[in-house]
Structures are given as C-alpha cells and as structure tokens.
Scaffold this active site. Sequence first.
Site, PDB file in Angstrom:
ATOM      1  CB  CYS A   1       5.707   4.957   4.178  1.00 30.93           C
ATOM      2  SG  CYS A   1       6.813   6.482   3.820  1.00 30.93           S
TER       3      CYS A   1
ATOM      4  CB  CYS B   1      -1.119  -0.099   1.260  1.00 30.93           C
ATOM      5  SG  CYS B   1      -2.021   1.384   1.243  1.00 30.93           S
ATOM      6  CB  CYS B   2       3.653   2.392   2.138  1.00 34.03           C
ATOM      7  SG  CYS B   2       3.400   2.752   3.550  1.00 34.03           S
TER       8      CYS B   2
ATOM      9  CB  CYS C   1      -2.587   6.936   6.104  1.00 33.18           C
ATOM     10  SG  CYS C   1      -1.593   7.576   4.453  1.00 33.18           S
TER      11      CYS C   1
ATOM     12  CB  CYS D   1      -1.172   3.421   8.877  1.00 32.76           C
ATOM     13  SG  CYS D   1      -1.834   2.249   7.786  1.00 32.76           S
TER      14      CYS D   1
HETATM   15  S1  SF4 Z   1       0.461   4.702   5.864  1.00 31.26           S
HETATM   16 FE1  SF4 Z   1      -1.147   2.793   5.787  1.00 31.26          FE
HETATM   17  S2  SF4 Z   1      -2.900   3.865   4.258  1.00 31.26           S
HETATM   18 FE2  SF4 Z   1      -0.980   5.087   4.239  1.00 31.26          FE
HETATM   19  S3  SF4 Z   1      -0.016   4.484   2.277  1.00 31.26           S
HETATM   20 FE3  SF4 Z   1       1.036   3.151   3.905  1.00 31.26          FE
HETATM   21  S4  SF4 Z   1      -0.307   1.334   4.377  1.00 31.26           S
HETATM   22 FE4  SF4 Z   1      -1.424   2.776   2.880  1.00 31.26          FE
END
Ligand code: SF4
Length: 225
Positions: free
Chosen positions: A217, A110-111, A191, A194
């Site tokens: 991240c 996701c990051c 985010c 998280c």
């Molecule tokens: S901090 Fe969490 S929601 Fe944001 S990009 Fe990374 S995994 Fe995804």
Amino acid sequence: MNALVHRVSSQVAAIDLPPAEELDRALRDASPSDIIAAAFALLKVMADVDRSIPVIFLDTGWLFEETLAYRDTLIEALGLTDVRSIKPLEETLAREDSEGDLWFSDPDACCRIRKVEPLARALKPFGAWINGRKRFQGGARAMIPVVEQDGVRLKFNPFANLSREEIEAIYETAKLPPHPLVASGYLSVGCMPCTSRTAPDDDTRAGRWRGRNKTECGIHTMKTS
Ligand code: SF4
C-alpha cells in the site's frame, strides 16, 4: 493492528541513534522478544518512555466489518489502553475521492490518502515504531531487515524471521482468536475492494490487489518524515 509505536520525548531526538544497519546486523537472527526488548532498551536510554504502548489502527473507511470487530476483540483480549483509530481527512476524501471509486481508478492514490498520509500524521510525535510484517509473506517482504531507518525514525520488524507456524503458535499460546475471515479463505485481510480469497498454496498476500501490478500500500515503501 497496523502499527505499534513508542513515544519518545522531543528533547531526546538529538541523541545519536545507532545506524539501522548496525542494529539490523546485531539482531538479524534474534527472537521477536529479543528484538522488542532491544527496541525498548534503546528507547529507555533515549527518553522517559510511557508505560502504555500506543497502537495505531488505520481505519481507511474501506475495512471489513469483521476487521473493525476484530480490532475491538484484540483491544479487550490484550487490555490495550491507547489504541488510536486513525482515519483519512474528510476534506481530502471530498477533494480526491468524492465518488469513493479511487481504489479502482488509481489504487496508489487511494492508498496514499487513506493509509500513507494518515499514518505519517499519526507517527509525527514518535521516534520509532514496530510493525508485524513477516518474510514468509513473500513479495517485497521476503527480504525485510529486522531494523530499518524509516525517514527520521527507526522501524522495527520483530516478526520478520518467524514462520507462519510460529506466528500461529504465538496466537495459540496467547489464546488470541484469528481474524474471523481467515476461516473463510482470506490469508491476508486488507480493504474490502482490494482483498480476495486465497488458495491454500498461494502466497499469503496473493489476495491483495489481485490482478493488479501492486503488492504494497505504500506505508512500508514510502519513507515517513
Ligand atoms: S487497499 Fe484499496 S481501498 Fe484500501 S486504501 Fe488501498 S486502494 Fe484504497
């Protein structure tokens, strides 16, 4: 803001840069203003430098409303004229996170699609960038240098040496408001899915990816190209 970069023209990319380790040694105990001055002096001899500093804001699609409002507050307070809000590619989201739950099933992926890849795209035209990490934030940040090589470009960390109190003093002097969620117990705001509140004696970033074996991240641990 997530990143501050300065444009350099393509024809100066061939000029030899001092090694990052050499710059880091020379600036290790310097003040933030001296480090930024060194970064600018370096860039000035390399290129025709734009007067306005481009600022990259990574809008992951999962930010708090308060963070988006805070971005706009800082733009106005600081008179920034070139803030680039960068988003992940729609086609990437459709392909890899169509349900919007990748943050739960695979936060590293996701990051990567929401932060690392968009930043790498945004940094392409630049020869160096400046960011705001501090050693007091702990974890992998406890030992960051003030200058480091980041793939093909230099990365400056002018606030690496500062304490939390010194950062607060800068905000106070500049009359900048803190992020609105700090008052609600968030010492570090990322985010929404998280980020959690922190206890006063927690590490600054303890509320990030709480309960997971993840502290960064990837934008500072993966070299950009
Ligand atoms: S901090 Fe969490 S929601 Fe944001 S990009 Fe990374 S995994 Fe995804």
